[in-house]
Design a protein around this motif. Structure first.
Motif, mmCIF file in Angstrom:
data_model
loop_
_atom_site.group_PDB
_atom_site.id
_atom_site.type_symbol
_atom_site.label_atom_id
_atom_site.label_comp_id
_atom_site.label_asym_id
_atom_site.label_seq_id
_atom_site.Cartn_x
_atom_site.Cartn_y
_atom_site.Cartn_z
ATOM 1 N N GLY A 82 25.445 -2.670 -14.320
ATOM 2 C CA GLY A 82 26.349 -2.439 -15.284
ATOM 3 C C GLY A 82 25.827 -1.786 -16.685
ATOM 4 N N LYS A 91 32.763 -13.350 -15.669
ATOM 5 C CA LYS A 91 32.862 -14.716 -15.238
ATOM 6 C C LYS A 91 32.931 -15.586 -16.512
ATOM 7 C CE LYS A 91 28.759 -14.821 -13.128
ATOM 8 N NZ LYS A 91 28.612 -13.456 -12.525
ATOM 9 N N ILE A 125 20.652 -8.892 -10.045
ATOM 10 C CA ILE A 125 20.797 -10.164 -9.147
ATOM 11 C C ILE A 125 21.723 -10.923 -10.134
ATOM 12 C CG2 ILE A 125 18.862 -10.041 -7.689
ATOM 13 C CD1 ILE A 125 17.281 -11.419 -9.904
ATOM 14 N N TYR A 126 22.983 -11.477 -9.213
ATOM 15 C CA TYR A 126 23.979 -11.911 -10.248
ATOM 16 C C TYR A 126 23.810 -13.379 -10.653
ATOM 17 C CZ TYR A 126 26.249 -7.878 -8.363
ATOM 18 O OH TYR A 126 26.313 -6.522 -7.985
ATOM 19 N N TYR A 127 24.183 -13.821 -11.674
ATOM 20 C CA TYR A 127 24.115 -15.478 -12.219
ATOM 21 C C TYR A 127 25.007 -16.164 -11.292
ATOM 22 C CZ TYR A 127 21.942 -13.798 -16.578
ATOM 23 O OH TYR A 127 21.240 -13.116 -17.557
ATOM 24 N N GLU A 140 26.144 -2.707 -19.554
ATOM 25 C CA GLU A 140 25.757 -3.976 -20.673
ATOM 26 C C GLU A 140 24.170 -4.446 -20.300
ATOM 27 O OE1 GLU A 140 27.455 -4.520 -17.840
ATOM 28 O OE2 GLU A 140 26.450 -6.179 -17.085
ATOM 29 N N ILE A 141 23.598 -4.017 -19.017
ATOM 30 C CA ILE A 141 22.174 -4.315 -18.948
ATOM 31 C C ILE A 141 21.354 -3.212 -18.774
ATOM 32 C CG2 ILE A 141 22.767 -6.813 -18.210
ATOM 33 C CD1 ILE A 141 22.242 -6.072 -15.542
ATOM 34 N N HIS A 191 33.089 -11.842 -8.933
ATOM 35 C CA HIS A 191 34.459 -11.295 -8.860
ATOM 36 C C HIS A 191 34.578 -9.743 -8.563
ATOM 37 C CE1 HIS A 191 33.194 -9.551 -13.057
ATOM 38 N NE2 HIS A 191 32.448 -10.789 -12.869
ATOM 39 N N GLY A 225 34.312 -7.388 -10.441
ATOM 40 C CA GLY A 225 33.319 -6.573 -11.217
ATOM 41 C C GLY A 225 31.886 -6.437 -10.450
ATOM 42 N N ASN A 226 31.451 -7.784 -9.983
ATOM 43 C CA ASN A 226 30.500 -7.958 -9.310
ATOM 44 C C ASN A 226 30.611 -7.273 -8.039
ATOM 45 O OD1 ASN A 226 30.625 -11.106 -10.489
ATOM 46 N ND2 ASN A 226 29.070 -9.937 -11.182
ATOM 47 N N ASP A 239 20.393 -14.721 -9.853
ATOM 48 C CA ASP A 239 19.167 -14.955 -10.786
ATOM 49 C C ASP A 239 19.652 -16.269 -11.211
ATOM 50 O OD1 ASP A 239 18.177 -14.812 -13.262
ATOM 51 O OD2 ASP A 239 19.155 -13.212 -14.149
ATOM 52 N N THR A 258 29.852 -3.077 -8.265
ATOM 53 C CA THR A 258 28.493 -2.815 -8.202
ATOM 54 C C THR A 258 27.983 -2.724 -6.663
ATOM 55 O OG1 THR A 258 28.177 -3.757 -10.279
ATOM 56 C CG2 THR A 258 26.188 -2.750 -9.175
ATOM 57 N N MET A 276 36.104 -7.481 -17.139
ATOM 58 C CA MET A 276 36.168 -8.458 -16.365
ATOM 59 C C MET A 276 34.871 -9.296 -16.248
ATOM 60 S SD MET A 276 37.446 -8.614 -12.354
ATOM 61 C CE MET A 276 38.941 -7.617 -12.525
ATOM 62 N N VAL A 311 34.719 -2.670 -14.828
ATOM 63 C CA VAL A 311 35.905 -2.573 -14.395
ATOM 64 C C VAL A 311 36.610 -3.616 -15.362
ATOM 65 C CG1 VAL A 311 37.401 -3.776 -12.588
ATOM 66 C CG2 VAL A 311 35.406 -2.753 -11.986
HETATM 67 O O1 ME8 Z 1 23.440 -9.793 -16.083
HETATM 68 N N1 ME8 Z 1 32.718 -4.222 -14.318
HETATM 69 O O2 ME8 Z 1 24.126 -10.953 -13.985
HETATM 70 P P1 ME8 Z 1 25.809 -11.088 -14.058
HETATM 71 C C1 ME8 Z 1 31.524 -3.810 -13.313
HETATM 72 N N2 ME8 Z 1 21.779 -11.648 -14.120
HETATM 73 N N3 ME8 Z 1 30.595 -4.411 -12.929
HETATM 74 C C2 ME8 Z 1 30.707 -5.559 -13.543
HETATM 75 C C3 ME8 Z 1 31.384 -6.350 -14.224
HETATM 76 C C4 ME8 Z 1 32.691 -5.498 -14.523
HETATM 77 N N4 ME8 Z 1 33.639 -6.028 -15.208
HETATM 78 N N5 ME8 Z 1 31.257 -7.547 -14.461
HETATM 79 C C5 ME8 Z 1 30.105 -7.732 -13.610
HETATM 80 C C6 ME8 Z 1 23.518 -10.501 -14.924
HETATM 81 N N6 ME8 Z 1 29.494 -6.592 -13.134
HETATM 82 C C7 ME8 Z 1 21.847 -10.754 -14.762
HETATM 83 C C8 ME8 Z 1 21.333 -9.633 -14.037
HETATM 84 S S1 ME8 Z 1 19.126 -8.194 -13.060
HETATM 85 C C9 ME8 Z 1 17.527 -8.148 -13.023
HETATM 86 C C10 ME8 Z 1 19.781 -9.570 -13.913
HETATM 87 C C11 ME8 Z 1 28.316 -6.287 -12.434
HETATM 88 O O3 ME8 Z 1 26.096 -11.809 -12.978
HETATM 89 C C12 ME8 Z 1 27.514 -5.503 -13.275
HETATM 90 O O4 ME8 Z 1 26.465 -4.669 -12.142
HETATM 91 O O5 ME8 Z 1 26.177 -11.221 -15.527
HETATM 92 C C13 ME8 Z 1 26.640 -5.996 -14.041
HETATM 93 O O6 ME8 Z 1 25.466 -5.382 -14.723
HETATM 94 C C14 ME8 Z 1 26.488 -7.127 -13.400
HETATM 95 O O7 ME8 Z 1 27.631 -7.690 -12.534
HETATM 96 C C15 ME8 Z 1 26.268 -8.397 -14.330
HETATM 97 O O8 ME8 Z 1 26.119 -9.625 -13.530
#
Ligand code: ME8
Length: 633
Positions: free
Chosen positions: A259, A300, A12-14, A261-262, A20, A22-23, A51, A26, A298, A291
């Motif tokens: 991704g 935010k 769940i994205y912030y 990183e998590i 972008h 990257g999001n 999130d 996924t 990439m 990405v």
């Molecule tokens: O981490 N390349 O949210 P987030 C590929 N809220 N995927 C990418 C990317 C990139 N450059 N940038 C982002 C969080 N993503 C938490 C998650 S889950 C319980 C809580 C994708 O908004 C990728 O899936 O930072 C990454 O893990 C996610 O966006 C991070 O989104």
């Protein structure tokens, strides 16, 4: 009780800014997987969401002069529409952590774990990475910075609730060891095992000092740590507490796609929360690569983002989806470049797929009045039928392994085989020989049929093209089942409807005729080489027997290539673009008389031919297999 549900989630994205490419990556991958499973007739639950709590969001809202809820709500609305609506993300549920259904779950989990002694109150002293919302002890910092993202951390000392993770360290290691499919790809699994074996500390799971979060039920001065809150979304969306019957069918989740990183949050903290709740663990956590823009992720918070909507406006929905799904090797990082997107669209979609369809409908019109003829026995169309059967199985296997880009590579290869096959069969020549009418019919049938099969195979990935293809083929435009991709089902007697090109070629400055003409004018005296010059290069066919990583070199692979006489070692800078298993067994073209050089302490005896543009590279391979050692000239 219904059938068990195939349950896939994205992070769940912030909503701390617009999302972008990257999001979108996924989310489009999860969407393709969800669509594939639905096509296989399985009930699917595909969940994405936002999130919305945490200090970072609270700070952003303050800067914007809005309440946190107002701030996130505007961004969330844009994520749902136009972002996910225009990318045709087929989610079944969009969860927001600010919803009452989620508050209830998080507070209930917290109370249960507190009552059972898995949560206790203490004092937290350590470091906090605000952009990542993650806690670190002094010893884990790298040069005083966050070990995940390298950014500065802030010192925190406050009363806090702790989650007794340490209790579950051994159980967690045992689970990972006994479930190879739990963390994928394997490289991430090894990282997580190393992290666990180094010792697991209890986790601080509450904060004081800001209010934007879910309050600890028994102590509302504390808000629950944003990751503890966020991870629980997967339970909320599955119907935990609200709908036990549904929950029994949906839980455990099949895939948490995240991704890389998590992965740590998902494969250590999250399963331990579930163990403490005595709930089954998800089957697979897949940590995909990033990405990149240039060499950097990439993101935010870094601000180096590309807006997917701009790309859709410019290049079309299917071009963007195809690029995201095919171009980033699944599991590894991949650089985003607009040039590579254009190249992919022009080569795979406009040239290969588009030409196949227009050639098929054109020939059926020209040689059979637009009507698809029957397939006659005693044809050698089995080649194509066999190839379709092989790709059908390969796509299934890839999708089950979550290898979406590899599935598309197999489909792209089928398109090329079909194009080549129709050229080799020379339908125009057959048409001049009335006694070979049946052969001609077979060629025409095969063309229509392979286009129909492709429209089925492409259904999980692309949105407009499969329908447009079926429209031109004159058949029912909707696809219901993956099984429709079995060769031989074309409704004979159908009248095709030739239409516009499926994917118009994207003309760029570089590819437009005006620019090309100009370039020729400028090049007064081209730098010609003679045929003798060319013949000095000894080009030969070889087969890659083994590919190995070169320790400490991100871009290099050590290849053992059989050249017909012996195995030679070639060090090649293609690691970013290929997975080891995709190279092993591949035929390549090698420069056999290149002077050996030492690279990273390895003697490299030659080089492979490869084509490239910024961000994309493809190793040259013969279109049919040849004996090793064959000369290329
Ligand atoms: O981490 N390349 O949210 P987030 C590929 N809220 N995927 C990418 C990317 C990139 N450059 N940038 C982002 C969080 N993503 C938490 C998650 S889950 C319980 C809580 C994708 O908004 C990728 O899936 O930072 C990454 O893990 C996610 O966006 C991070 O989104």
């Amino acid at each position: 009780m219904g059938n068990p549900v195939w349950y896939i989630t994205t992070p769940i994205y912030y909503p701390s800014g617009d999302l972008h490419v990257g999001n979108a990556y996924t989310t489009v991958v999860a969407d393709a997987l969800a669509r594939y499973h639905r096509l296989q007739g399985e009930p699917v639950l595909f969940v994405t969401g936002t999130d919305e709590h945490g200090q970072k969001i609270a700070k952003n809202a303050e800067v914007a002069g809005l309440s946190p809820l107002q701030y996130v709500s505007e961004i969330v609305a844009r994520i749902q529409d136009p972002l996910w609506s225009r990318l045709h993300i087929s989610y079944d549920d969009f969860i927001r952590t600010t919803e009452p259904r989620h508050y209830r779950v998080v507070q209930s989990i917290f109370s249960q774990l507190e009552a059972e002694g898995d949560i206790y109150k203490g004092v937290y002293e350590g470091w906090y990475c605000l952009p990542d919302e993650s806690f670190w002890t002094e010893s884990k910092l790298v040069d005083g910075h966050c070990p995940d993202c390298g950014r500065p951390v802030e010192k925190v000392r406050q009363e806090s609730y702790f989650f007794r993770m340490n209790r579950y360290q051994d159980a967690m290691i045992a689970h990972i060891e006994s479930h190879p499919e739990f963390i994928q790809p394997a490289s991430r699994r090894n990282e997580m095992l190393a992290f666990l074996r180094a010792g697991l500390e209890d986790l601080s799971i509450s904060r004081t000092g800001f209010r934007w979060g879910i309050p600890v039920p028994s102590d509302p001065d504390h808000v629950i740590y944003v990751w503890f809150d966020a991870l629980a979304n997967y339970l909320t969306a599955a119907g935990y507490l609200s709908d036990p019957e549904r929950f029994a069918r949906t839980w455990p989740a099949d895939v948490h796609l995240v991704g890389k990183e998590i992965v740590r949050f998902h494969s250590i903290i999250w399963p331990i929360m579930l163990m403490a709740l005595k709930l089954p663990l998800p089957r697979t956590i897949f940590g995909h690569g990033w990405v990149l823009l240039g060499d950097t992720k990439m993101s935010k918070s870094r601000g180096n983002v590309v807006d997917p909507l701009v790309l859709i406006d410019r290049y079309g929905l299917d071009a963007v989806r195809y690029y995201l799904l095919k171009e980033v090797p699944f599991g590894a990082d991949g650089s985003y470049t607009e040039d590579a997107l254009i190249l992919r669209t022009n080569v795979d979609l406009a040239n290969d797929l588009g030409n196949l369809l227009s050639r098929s409908t054109a020939m059926i019109e020209r040689f059979n009045g637009g009507v698809v003829p029957p397939l006659h026995a005693a044809s050698d169309s089995h080649v194509l039928a066999d190839e379709v059967a092989r790709v059908y199985k390969e796509v299934e296997a890839c999708m089950n392994r979550l290898e979406v880009s590899v599935a598309l590579t197999a489909i792209a290869a089928l398109i090329r085989v079909a194009n080549n096959d129709s050229e080799e069969q020379q339908p125009w020549a057959l048409a001049r020989q009335p006694e070979r009418r049946e052969e001609l019919d077979n060629v025409l049938y095969n063309l229509a049929e392979v286009c129909r099969v492709l429209s089925v195979l492409l259904t999980p990935f692309l949105i407009d093209a499969p329908t447009a293809m079926r429209h031109q083929l004159g058949i029912d435009e909707s696809v219901h089942r993956y099984q429709e991709a079995v060769f031989g089902g074309f409704p004979v007697g159908t009248r095709v409807r030739r239409g516009d090109p499926l994917f118009p070629r994207i003309e760029t400055e570089a590819s437009s005729p005006k620019k090309a003409a100009k370039t020729v004018e400028v090049e007064e005296e081209p730098n010609w080489i003679s045929i003798e010059d060319f013949q000095k290069i000894d080009l030969r066919i070889g087969t890659v027997k083994r590919a190995e990583i070169v320790e400490g070199a991100d871009r290099l692979l050590k290849l053992t290539v059989f050249d017909g006489e012996h195995d030679r070692i070639i060090v090649s800078g293609i690691r970013q673009y290929y997975k080891i298993e995709d190279l092993e067994g591949q035929q390549v073209v090698l420069v056999a008389n290149l002077k050996p050089v030492m690279l990273r302490g390895i003697r490299s005896e030659g080089m492979l031919l490869a084509g490239s543009v910024p961000g994309a590279l493809s190793v040259v391979t013969p279109s049919r297999s040849l004996p090793e050692g064959a000369r290329v000239k």
